[in-house]
Design a protein around this motif. Structure first.
Motif, PDB file in Angstrom:
ATOM      1  N   VAL A 112      17.122  36.378  51.307  1.00 41.38           N
ATOM      2  CA  VAL A 112      16.993  36.075  49.848  1.00 41.38           C
ATOM      3  C   VAL A 112      17.956  35.189  49.326  1.00 41.38           C
ATOM      4  CG1 VAL A 112      16.850  37.211  47.515  1.00 41.38           C
ATOM      5  CG2 VAL A 112      15.921  38.422  49.574  1.00 41.38           C
ATOM      6  N   GLU A 113      17.612  34.393  48.427  1.00 42.25           N
ATOM      7  CA  GLU A 113      18.634  33.303  47.828  1.00 42.25           C
ATOM      8  C   GLU A 113      19.704  34.115  47.011  1.00 42.25           C
ATOM      9  OE1 GLU A 113      20.450  30.018  47.076  1.00 42.25           O
ATOM     10  OE2 GLU A 113      18.677  30.356  48.407  1.00 42.25           O
ATOM     11  N   PRO A 114      20.950  34.202  47.465  1.00 44.94           N
ATOM     12  CA  PRO A 114      21.936  34.695  46.959  1.00 44.94           C
ATOM     13  C   PRO A 114      22.478  34.144  45.445  1.00 44.94           C
ATOM     14  CG  PRO A 114      22.977  33.314  48.527  1.00 44.94           C
ATOM     15  CD  PRO A 114      21.317  33.237  48.690  1.00 44.94           C
ATOM     16  N   PHE A 115      22.724  34.933  44.592  1.00 48.61           N
ATOM     17  CA  PHE A 115      23.287  34.701  43.175  1.00 48.61           C
ATOM     18  C   PHE A 115      24.672  34.369  43.410  1.00 48.61           C
ATOM     19  CE2 PHE A 115      25.148  35.736  38.979  1.00 48.61           C
ATOM     20  CZ  PHE A 115      24.633  34.647  38.357  1.00 48.61           C
ATOM     21  N   THR A 116      25.215  33.306  42.789  1.00 49.36           N
ATOM     22  CA  THR A 116      26.745  33.207  42.826  1.00 49.36           C
ATOM     23  C   THR A 116      27.091  33.283  41.330  1.00 49.36           C
ATOM     24  OG1 THR A 116      26.684  31.844  44.826  1.00 49.36           O
ATOM     25  CG2 THR A 116      28.763  31.681  43.584  1.00 49.36           C
ATOM     26  N   PRO A 117      27.901  34.156  41.013  1.00 49.92           N
ATOM     27  CA  PRO A 117      28.275  34.133  39.495  1.00 49.92           C
ATOM     28  C   PRO A 117      29.467  33.113  39.227  1.00 49.92           C
ATOM     29  CG  PRO A 117      29.439  35.879  40.590  1.00 49.92           C
ATOM     30  CD  PRO A 117      28.382  35.351  41.625  1.00 49.92           C
ATOM     31  N   PRO A 118      29.711  32.932  37.777  1.00 45.22           N
ATOM     32  CA  PRO A 118      31.127  32.059  37.705  1.00 45.22           C
ATOM     33  C   PRO A 118      32.200  32.519  38.315  1.00 45.22           C
ATOM     34  CG  PRO A 118      29.666  32.343  35.632  1.00 45.22           C
ATOM     35  CD  PRO A 118      29.160  33.343  36.693  1.00 45.22           C
ATOM     36  N   LEU A 119      32.933  31.810  38.916  1.00 43.98           N
ATOM     37  CA  LEU A 119      34.284  32.555  39.593  1.00 43.98           C
ATOM     38  C   LEU A 119      35.373  32.290  38.830  1.00 43.98           C
ATOM     39  CD1 LEU A 119      33.166  32.096  43.465  1.00 43.98           C
ATOM     40  CD2 LEU A 119      32.962  33.998  41.967  1.00 43.98           C
ATOM     41  N   VAL A 120      35.669  32.777  37.659  1.00 45.11           N
ATOM     42  CA  VAL A 120      36.728  32.631  36.830  1.00 45.11           C
ATOM     43  C   VAL A 120      37.822  33.484  37.141  1.00 45.11           C
ATOM     44  CG1 VAL A 120      37.414  32.757  34.412  1.00 45.11           C
ATOM     45  CG2 VAL A 120      35.326  32.322  34.946  1.00 45.11           C
ATOM     46  N   THR A 121      38.970  32.758  37.673  1.00 44.50           N
ATOM     47  CA  THR A 121      40.130  33.458  38.115  1.00 44.50           C
ATOM     48  C   THR A 121      41.112  33.990  37.032  1.00 44.50           C
ATOM     49  OG1 THR A 121      41.499  31.280  38.903  1.00 44.50           O
ATOM     50  CG2 THR A 121      40.011  32.459  40.119  1.00 44.50           C
ATOM     51  N   ARG A 122      41.877  34.756  37.204  1.00 41.58           N
ATOM     52  CA  ARG A 122      43.156  35.161  36.218  1.00 41.58           C
ATOM     53  C   ARG A 122      43.983  36.103  36.986  1.00 41.58           C
ATOM     54  NH1 ARG A 122      41.945  38.224  30.914  1.00 41.58           N
ATOM     55  NH2 ARG A 122      41.552  39.746  32.531  1.00 41.58           N
ATOM     56  N   ARG A 123      45.283  35.958  36.895  1.00 43.17           N
ATOM     57  CA  ARG A 123      46.276  36.646  37.581  1.00 43.17           C
ATOM     58  C   ARG A 123      46.324  38.025  36.792  1.00 43.17           C
ATOM     59  NH1 ARG A 123      49.433  37.788  42.022  1.00 43.17           N
ATOM     60  NH2 ARG A 123      50.835  39.382  41.502  1.00 43.17           N
ATOM     61  N   PRO A 124      46.040  39.096  37.608  1.00 42.68           N
ATOM     62  CA  PRO A 124      46.228  40.321  36.909  1.00 42.68           C
ATOM     63  C   PRO A 124      47.290  40.641  35.998  1.00 42.68           C
ATOM     64  CG  PRO A 124      45.687  41.039  38.979  1.00 42.68           C
ATOM     65  CD  PRO A 124      46.001  39.204  38.894  1.00 42.68           C
ATOM     66  N   ALA A 125      47.417  41.291  34.840  1.00 40.28           N
ATOM     67  CA  ALA A 125      48.506  41.303  33.832  1.00 40.28           C
ATOM     68  C   ALA A 125      49.793  42.315  34.626  1.00 40.28           C
ATOM     69  CB  ALA A 125      48.043  41.874  32.571  1.00 40.28           C
ATOM     70  N   GLY A 126      49.254  43.015  35.364  1.00 43.38           N
ATOM     71  CA  GLY A 126      50.401  44.066  35.984  1.00 43.38           C
ATOM     72  C   GLY A 126      50.000  45.403  36.406  1.00 43.38           C
ATOM     73  N   PRO A 127      50.558  46.390  36.549  1.00 44.69           N
ATOM     74  CA  PRO A 127      50.100  47.613  37.010  1.00 44.69           C
ATOM     75  C   PRO A 127      49.174  48.445  36.184  1.00 44.69           C
ATOM     76  CG  PRO A 127      52.695  47.277  37.241  1.00 44.69           C
ATOM     77  CD  PRO A 127      52.185  46.271  36.450  1.00 44.69           C
ATOM     78  N   ALA A 128      49.340  47.957  34.720  1.00 47.37           N
ATOM     79  CA  ALA A 128      48.044  48.722  34.084  1.00 47.37           C
ATOM     80  C   ALA A 128      46.900  48.310  34.566  1.00 47.37           C
ATOM     81  CB  ALA A 128      48.288  48.232  32.654  1.00 47.37           C
ATOM     82  N   ASP A 129      46.506  47.211  35.091  1.00 50.69           N
ATOM     83  CA  ASP A 129      45.115  47.037  35.548  1.00 50.69           C
ATOM     84  C   ASP A 129      44.646  47.669  36.640  1.00 50.69           C
ATOM     85  OD1 ASP A 129      44.236  43.965  34.599  1.00 50.69           O
ATOM     86  OD2 ASP A 129      46.380  43.997  34.924  1.00 50.69           O
ATOM     87  N   GLY A 130      45.718  48.461  37.102  1.00 51.93           N
ATOM     88  CA  GLY A 130      45.170  49.331  38.426  1.00 51.93           C
ATOM     89  C   GLY A 130      45.306  50.953  38.059  1.00 51.93           C
ATOM     90  N   THR A 131      45.436  51.169  36.778  1.00 54.27           N
ATOM     91  CA  THR A 131      45.696  52.722  36.373  1.00 54.27           C
ATOM     92  C   THR A 131      44.289  53.492  36.306  1.00 54.27           C
ATOM     93  OG1 THR A 131      45.280  52.208  34.030  1.00 54.27           O
ATOM     94  CG2 THR A 131      47.303  51.978  34.806  1.00 54.27           C
ATOM     95  N   GLY A 132      43.325  52.867  36.551  1.00 55.31           N
ATOM     96  CA  GLY A 132      42.007  53.827  36.360  1.00 55.31           C
ATOM     97  C   GLY A 132      41.733  54.380  35.149  1.00 55.31           C
TER      98      GLY A 132
END
Length: 574
Positions: A349-369
């Motif tokens: 099946v033809e795969p969909f490729t989304p826009p791959l916009v990169t950004r460095r995580p802001a810090g540990p808060a990004d992983g707190t859940g």
């Protein structure tokens, strides 16, 4: 046994069991308490996914409490509003609320208690108040200016007296208590089931109309502009469907279908099943690397192929994604260094490729859940969770979410906000998860049921957005492959990759990104960096909020475990 992300919900569910209710009575009562105790993580205007089995029928079933996109939620409308993504905050991103109706349906079909008794716990906490957990206070402090300037109904509800509630102060929501009392008063009829369905009818008419009318008033969205919502008082009907399953180390893992991210866990397990235990040990750098690369491959397939597809199409896609040959092919792509590519597989099946916009995580808060909320309304890692198993063998794992207080302005007469699940759709008709009226948006909600020899043995899950299946994967590897007990597996150092296209606005990704708890150790982190991972070291107890209940079908012995991170999760039973 009960386990959840907040002690009040666990205590409530256990109280119901002690008073003779079954697992579905208990889970419903606990879920309404979660609306009150964790309003920054879920609400009545949101949604839920549950996986359950009954004592009479052990076959795993999925309760799909995910509302669909409103009739006016078209790609053309959003583009005309000047948008290239669905906003992350504001009622324009609201799907039809599914949480309340789904819980009531579950109670009517599988429960034994009257609605008034089930809701009494939440009514009491809403009227008398709940302690403000520290994360709730932090979220409110973050959105104080947004509420004061643009969302006055939220400011009045959540910041009484014009002040942000302090940690461990008491927060009352008398408005929501009145809503629940009105719902209970509507439960009239000759039988228990009829009474609950009467309350459902009232929710889907009068209450839904109030939501839609308020959403239509233009207000600030995360786009930085004002938009009006397109929600209408459309009916929502929960559905019950068979679970999707895969095998790993002798156990059957049951998940929701392609309209969730559940098959990501199944795909990752089919890949990891081709490695020996030593290679996938999450306490080692090699194990972290191997698991991370498997998750990246499964998540790439999620973006390429997952969505609310027609049944025949979904069956065909799942059959290919979960086939042994495909799992072996994907496992063969896992090398010795980190991949920074977006690599969906070939399933014809033809795969969909989304826009791959990169950004460095802001810090540990990004992983707190927990939510990381900016004044724009950006949110990642919402949600709460509850698991219940009763003495008869009924079992349920449920992940309620959406409608959190920072998602959109509070509906003044109801005491809660609408959800923003449509932010997980793409404004591109080529995407399998494209925004489409009447279709469910793809959700990150992904509870799990485990079975052995066809009998349920565990229910588990966690909040955490795109991290939910990643943290559950660690639990399953540690318990099924390495033999840890449930609490040991939950307590062990955790990690997740951010090299996935985020399901949350603004839909960015971090190629090679990996967030690891400090407890993993400096040597492990150094080796991961050497393997090419872009490592962020988070706090020592920062990843995941997983809970679980278990039942031995031969002896009837029950167990439960909950996450110590944040000092909110609680497991209880007898």
């Amino acid at each position: 046994m009960c386990a959840s992300t907040h002690w009040l919900a666990s205590a409530t569910a256990q109280s119901v069991l002690e008073r003779g209710g079954n697992a579905f009575d208990a889970a419903t009562a606990g879920a309404f308490v979660l609306h009150v105790a964790e309003p920054h993580l879920n609400g009545p205007g949101g949604d839920l996914v549950a996986v359950l089995a009954t004592a009479a029928n052990p076959a795993p079933l999925v309760l799909a409490g995910q509302g669909h996109a409103p009739r006016g939620a078209t790609i053309e409308h959003f583009v005309a509003e000047g948008l290239d993504h669905v906003p992350g905050a504001g009622a324009l991103a609201a799907a039809v609320p599914g949480a309340v109706d789904s819980w009531l349906w579950l109670l009517a079909e599988f429960g034994t208690w009257e609605l008034t008794d089930v809701l009494a716990y939440a009514v009491g906490y809403a009227e008398r108040g709940v302690p403000v957990v520290p994360q709730l206070a932090r979220v409110l402090a973050t959105v104080e200016d947004l509420f004061r300037t643009h969302w006055p109904t939220s400011y009045a509800l959540w910041m009484p007296g014009g002040r942000v509630p302090q940690p461990f102060s008491t927060l009352v929501n008398a408005t929501y208590a009145r809503t629940l009392r009105g719902l209970a008063a509507a439960a009239t009829g000759e039988t228990r089931t009829a009474r609950i369905h009467a309350a459902r009818d009232t929710w889907r008419t009068g209450f839904a109309t109030a939501m839609a009318e308020f959403a239509a008033v233009p207000h600030r969205h995360s786009s930085g502009r004002d938009h009006a919502g397109v929600l209408t008082a459309a009916d929502f009907t929960p559905s019950l469907e068979p679970a999707v399953t895969a095998r790993f180390r002798g156990a059957t893992v049951a998940k929701a279908g392609l309209w969730s991210q559940g098959p990501v866990l199944l795909q990752a397990l089919t890949m990891l099943d081709h490695f020996d235990d030593e290679r996938i040990d999450p306490s080692t750098a090699l194990g972290i690397h191997t698991i991370t690369e498997a998750v990246k491959l499964a998540m790439a397939d999620r973006e390429a192929y997952y969505g609310h597809l027609a049944p025949a199409d979904a069956e065909s896609v799942l059959r290919r994604l979960l086939s042994p040959r495909y799992g072996e092919e994907r496992a063969g792509l896992i090398g010795e260094v980190a991949s920074t590519e977006f690599r969906p597989g070939d399933i014809g099946v033809e795969p969909f490729t989304p826009p791959l916009v990169t950004r460095r995580p802001a810090g540990p808060a990004d992983g707190t859940g927990e939510p990381t909320v900016q004044q724009t309304g950006e949110t990642r890692g919402d949600t709460c969770h509850i698991d219940v198993v009763d003495r008869w063998g009924n079992i349920i794992s449920a992940t309620p979410s959406g409608g959190w207080l920072q998602s959109s302005p509070a509906v003044p007469d109801l005491g809660f906000a609408l959800g923003t699940r449509l932010q997980m759709t793409w404004l591109d008709p080529a995407a399998p998860s494209a925004l489409t009226p009447g279709r469910r948006p793809r959700t990150t909600l992904t509870p799990t049921l485990l079975l052995r020899d066809g009998k349920p043995v565990a229910a588990l899950g966690t909040p955490g957005g795109d991290q939910q299946d990643q943290w559950q994967l660690l639990y399953l590897v540690r318990t099924l492959a390495l033999g840890l007990d449930p609490q040991e597996a939950i307590d062990a150092p955790a990690f997740h990759t951010t090299a996935v296209v985020s399901s949350f606005w603004p839909r960015t990704w971090t190629p090679g990104g990996l967030v690891v708890e400090r407890r993993a150790g400096e040597a492990v982190v150094a080796e991961l960096v050497g393997r090419g991972h872009d490592v962020t070291v988070s706090g020592p107890w920062s990843q995941g909020r997983l809970s679980v209940v278990t039942r031995d079908p031969d002896t009837g012995v029950l167990q439960a475990a909950a996450n110590p991170r944040g000092a909110q999760g609680y497991a209880v039973g007898r």
